[in-house]
Design a protein around this motif. Structure first.
Motif, PDB file in Angstrom:
ATOM      1  N   ARG A  41       6.450 -29.330  55.785  1.00 32.49           N
ATOM      2  CA  ARG A  41       7.510 -30.057  55.077  1.00 32.49           C
ATOM      3  C   ARG A  41       7.057 -30.517  53.700  1.00 32.49           C
ATOM      4  NH1 ARG A  41      12.136 -32.507  56.821  1.00 32.49           N
ATOM      5  NH2 ARG A  41      11.546 -32.171  59.000  1.00 32.49           N
ATOM      6  N   GLU A  47      -0.774 -31.666  57.313  1.00 29.20           N
ATOM      7  CA  GLU A  47       0.145 -30.672  57.850  1.00 29.20           C
ATOM      8  C   GLU A  47      -0.487 -29.280  57.866  1.00 29.20           C
ATOM      9  OE1 GLU A  47       4.550 -32.010  56.572  1.00 29.20           O
ATOM     10  OE2 GLU A  47       3.197 -31.596  54.907  1.00 29.20           O
ATOM     11  N   GLU A  72       7.829 -28.445  63.348  1.00 27.17           N
ATOM     12  CA  GLU A  72       8.350 -28.203  62.004  1.00 27.17           C
ATOM     13  C   GLU A  72       8.036 -26.778  61.552  1.00 27.17           C
ATOM     14  OE1 GLU A  72      10.046 -28.722  58.221  1.00 27.17           O
ATOM     15  OE2 GLU A  72      10.223 -29.959  60.012  1.00 27.17           O
ATOM     16  N   ARG A  76      10.679 -23.666  60.668  1.00 26.68           N
ATOM     17  CA  ARG A  76      10.647 -22.984  59.370  1.00 26.68           C
ATOM     18  C   ARG A  76      10.401 -21.486  59.539  1.00 26.68           C
ATOM     19  NH1 ARG A  76       9.753 -25.889  54.523  1.00 26.68           N
ATOM     20  NH2 ARG A  76      10.134 -28.112  54.816  1.00 26.68           N
TER      21      ARG A  76
END
Length: 202
Positions: A41, A47, A72, A76
């Motif tokens: 993100r 991340e 996440e 994606r």
């Protein structure tokens, strides 16, 4: 024309290359698209390397961080693959470049506390995690999955295509240049595994 997508995943991002086969199925495939996608993100270090970040956290917080990053990234990945399928039309399969070194499938990960305590396992877990999220994203998009290690990919493709290793590598190296820059080893391996995914599996 039939198409396939190939992927080489890295920490926090991945390269996707699409190939299409002419309708006569005789000629070499065309490399038609190359795209780098972000799997995080915000792009922060926690991340891109959640296992490394988790090593400095209490176990429960580390587990939560990894779960959030994985969810996440999977979302994606799925959206990126669906976007490509929409652009390309008739997509036959999805190829993923697997790790050549120390690796393990997510289903057989060692206990998290063991991973967080061993530097080599941190790297292995993150590599597998991002390859796995790309695979799951493609599965959710309804694609057939083909995987091969980077080390064995040229030989596997040459065998499946009935050509020499030199021929398949030369074709991908040259045919994809019009898509770049960048046109690096990252894109070339994604192109090779896309071609493999396009062929009937023996």
């Amino acid at each position: 024309m039939r198409a396939a997508i190939g992927c080489r995943a890295r920490s926090g991002w991945a390269t996707l290359v699409a190939v299409q086969m002419p309708e006569d199925d005789v000629h070499l495939p065309d490399l038609v698209l190359s795209r780098r996608i972000n799997l995080t993100r915000h792009g922060g270090a926690d991340e891109k390397q959640p296992y490394h970040a988790g090593a400095d956290l209490p176990l429960d917080e580390a587990r939560e961080l990894i779960a959030v990053v994985t969810a996440e990234a999977t979302s994606r990945a799925e959206q990126a693959v669906r976007d490509l399928v929409h652009e390309l039309g008739d997509v036959d399969g999805f190829g993923i470049v697997l790790g050549s070194g120390k690796s393990f499938a997510p289903a057989s990960y060692p206990p998290l506390e063991k991973i967080l305590g061993a530097h080599a396992l941190l790297h292995a877990a993150e590599g597998e995690m991002f390859r796995d999220v790309m695979t799951r994203g493609a599965e959710r998009a309804g694609l057939r999955i083909v995987g091969e290690t980077e080390r064995d990919l040229p030989a596997a493709l040459a065998h499946a295509a009935g050509r020499t290793e030199a021929a398949v590598q030369q074709h991908v190296a040259v045919a994809g240049k019009h898509l770049g820059p960048p046109w690096t080893a990252q894109e070339k391996f994604a192109g090779l595994v896309a071609w493999l995914a396009l062929l009937p599996q023996r």
